[in-house]
Design a protein around this motif. Sequence first.
Motif, mmCIF file in Angstrom:
data_model
loop_
_atom_site.group_PDB
_atom_site.id
_atom_site.type_symbol
_atom_site.label_atom_id
_atom_site.label_comp_id
_atom_site.label_asym_id
_atom_site.label_seq_id
_atom_site.Cartn_x
_atom_site.Cartn_y
_atom_site.Cartn_z
ATOM 1 N N LEU A 14 15.663 -5.493 -52.680
ATOM 2 C CA LEU A 14 14.899 -4.282 -53.007
ATOM 3 C C LEU A 14 13.952 -4.542 -54.179
ATOM 4 O O LEU A 14 12.834 -4.055 -54.205
ATOM 5 N N ARG A 17 11.573 -8.084 -52.751
ATOM 6 C CA ARG A 17 11.024 -8.236 -51.394
ATOM 7 C C ARG A 17 10.412 -6.948 -50.851
ATOM 8 O O ARG A 17 9.887 -6.930 -49.759
ATOM 9 N N ALA A 18 10.503 -5.858 -51.638
ATOM 10 C CA ALA A 18 10.016 -4.557 -51.147
ATOM 11 C C ALA A 18 8.525 -4.620 -50.772
ATOM 12 O O ALA A 18 8.128 -4.118 -49.712
ATOM 13 N N ASP A 19 7.720 -5.261 -51.624
ATOM 14 C CA ASP A 19 6.272 -5.332 -51.341
ATOM 15 C C ASP A 19 5.992 -6.140 -50.076
ATOM 16 O O ASP A 19 5.115 -5.784 -49.284
ATOM 17 N N ILE A 21 8.089 -6.501 -47.524
ATOM 18 C CA ILE A 21 8.526 -5.667 -46.385
ATOM 19 C C ILE A 21 7.457 -4.631 -46.043
ATOM 20 O O ILE A 21 7.114 -4.431 -44.872
ATOM 21 N N LYS A 22 6.883 -4.002 -47.080
ATOM 22 C CA LYS A 22 5.820 -3.000 -46.849
ATOM 23 C C LYS A 22 4.620 -3.624 -46.129
ATOM 24 O O LYS A 22 4.051 -3.024 -45.221
ATOM 25 N N ASP A 42 22.372 0.985 -51.505
ATOM 26 C CA ASP A 42 21.373 -0.078 -51.257
ATOM 27 C C ASP A 42 20.872 -0.012 -49.811
ATOM 28 O O ASP A 42 19.669 -0.130 -49.550
ATOM 29 N N LYS A 45 18.472 2.703 -49.242
ATOM 30 C CA LYS A 45 17.159 2.392 -49.843
ATOM 31 C C LYS A 45 16.364 1.440 -48.948
ATOM 32 O O LYS A 45 15.146 1.550 -48.826
ATOM 33 N N ILE A 46 17.061 0.478 -48.324
ATOM 34 C CA ILE A 46 16.385 -0.446 -47.390
ATOM 35 C C ILE A 46 15.845 0.341 -46.193
ATOM 36 O O ILE A 46 14.711 0.132 -45.762
ATOM 37 N N LEU A 49 12.748 2.208 -47.050
ATOM 38 C CA LEU A 49 11.557 1.341 -47.056
ATOM 39 C C LEU A 49 10.939 1.241 -45.663
ATOM 40 O O LEU A 49 9.750 0.956 -45.515
ATOM 41 N N ASN A 184 4.229 -6.544 -58.803
ATOM 42 C CA ASN A 184 3.341 -5.402 -58.640
ATOM 43 C C ASN A 184 2.747 -5.140 -60.020
ATOM 44 O O ASN A 184 3.405 -4.592 -60.904
#
Length: 375
Positions: A14, A17-19, A21-22, A42, A45-46, A49, A184
């Motif tokens: 999270l 790797r969130a960016d 995944i987006k 968690d 939250k995944i 996303l 970010n």
Amino acid sequence: MKIVLIGTVAGSLLGFRADLIKQLLLQEHQVYAFTSEYTQDDLKKIEALGAIPVTYDLNRGGLNPLSDIRATYLLSKKIKAIAPNLVFSYFAKPVIFGTLAAKIAKVPTVIGMLEGLGYTFTEQPEGLSKKTQLIKSVQVLLYKVALPQLDKIVFLNPDDPKDLLEEYSIEVKQVEVLGGIGLNLEDYPYSSIYPEQPTFIFIARLLAEKGIHDYIAAAKVVKGSYPETKFIVLGAIGKEALGALTEAELREITEANIVEYPGHVDNVPEWIAKSSVFVLPSYYREGVPRSTQEAMAIGRAVITTDVPGCRETVVDGVNGFLVEKWNPQALADKMIYFIEHPGQIEKMGYESYKIAQEKFDADKVNKRLLDILGL
């Protein structure tokens, strides 16, 4: 396309790797996020996303061949049920066992990323213990089995492929060097406001390998000549780790007014902005240290060690200084340079900011990573 990402700790997925995944979701790929250490929160939250969370078993630290073989087989079944076009794994054990599982599941494209070589490849002042040498030899053997199966292997710095692939004659199909997983940058806004007193900041777990003892030793030297100088330490105590700073040692140096230790904080960027210079005397086998990238994005000069990973963040004499590892006096000398040349703090800090914009912008890094992944 169906894409499987295999990591370990959900919190790390999270956070880091969130960016990515987006970006994958924007390209209308279906993303399955595999984690072996997680909470129900968690997993939610995944899902939020837009990825599909999948849990699997992996003994992250241990080396039990039978349990690893069983875990690899079970992981391959989960991958096969999804039938992805691409599996992308990161960190040592997922790269080893995720690669083998993906091959068993006959996935068309399998790519792995090693973000630093980790503890077993970290040189110690007193040499590696027998146990660490044994673990390292097993790890190298597993790499020799798994890495040739990859379509591509990605490293963050150019030293790691030399010290792993060349040193141990591991044949791979294709090597890529990404140069840091990026940030970010909006979360780390540039600040040109500096404290009145020269203030140095260390951000890492309080482990010997991260250089905490050298930082404290250097702080004592500097305080001898410039007692008004401030030294901040942010990071968790590594209670289990050999050579970690103990709670008693930490209490002693805070009571002696050598360092300021605010404990756990949630506003790290604000602490960086309240400092003059970022210091990381690490000798750990980093990929490219994230804390240094954060400090650079905010516009702080850096003093770090001339070792793999760390050296990727500093152009010596331009945005800071590279010093020899295990050398607190060299560290203190560079700190004193900044105290005696205060104009260099802002000048070199701005150079750090420019380098971060160019090298560590998550948007740019993820575009390059997507290119490497062939997406």
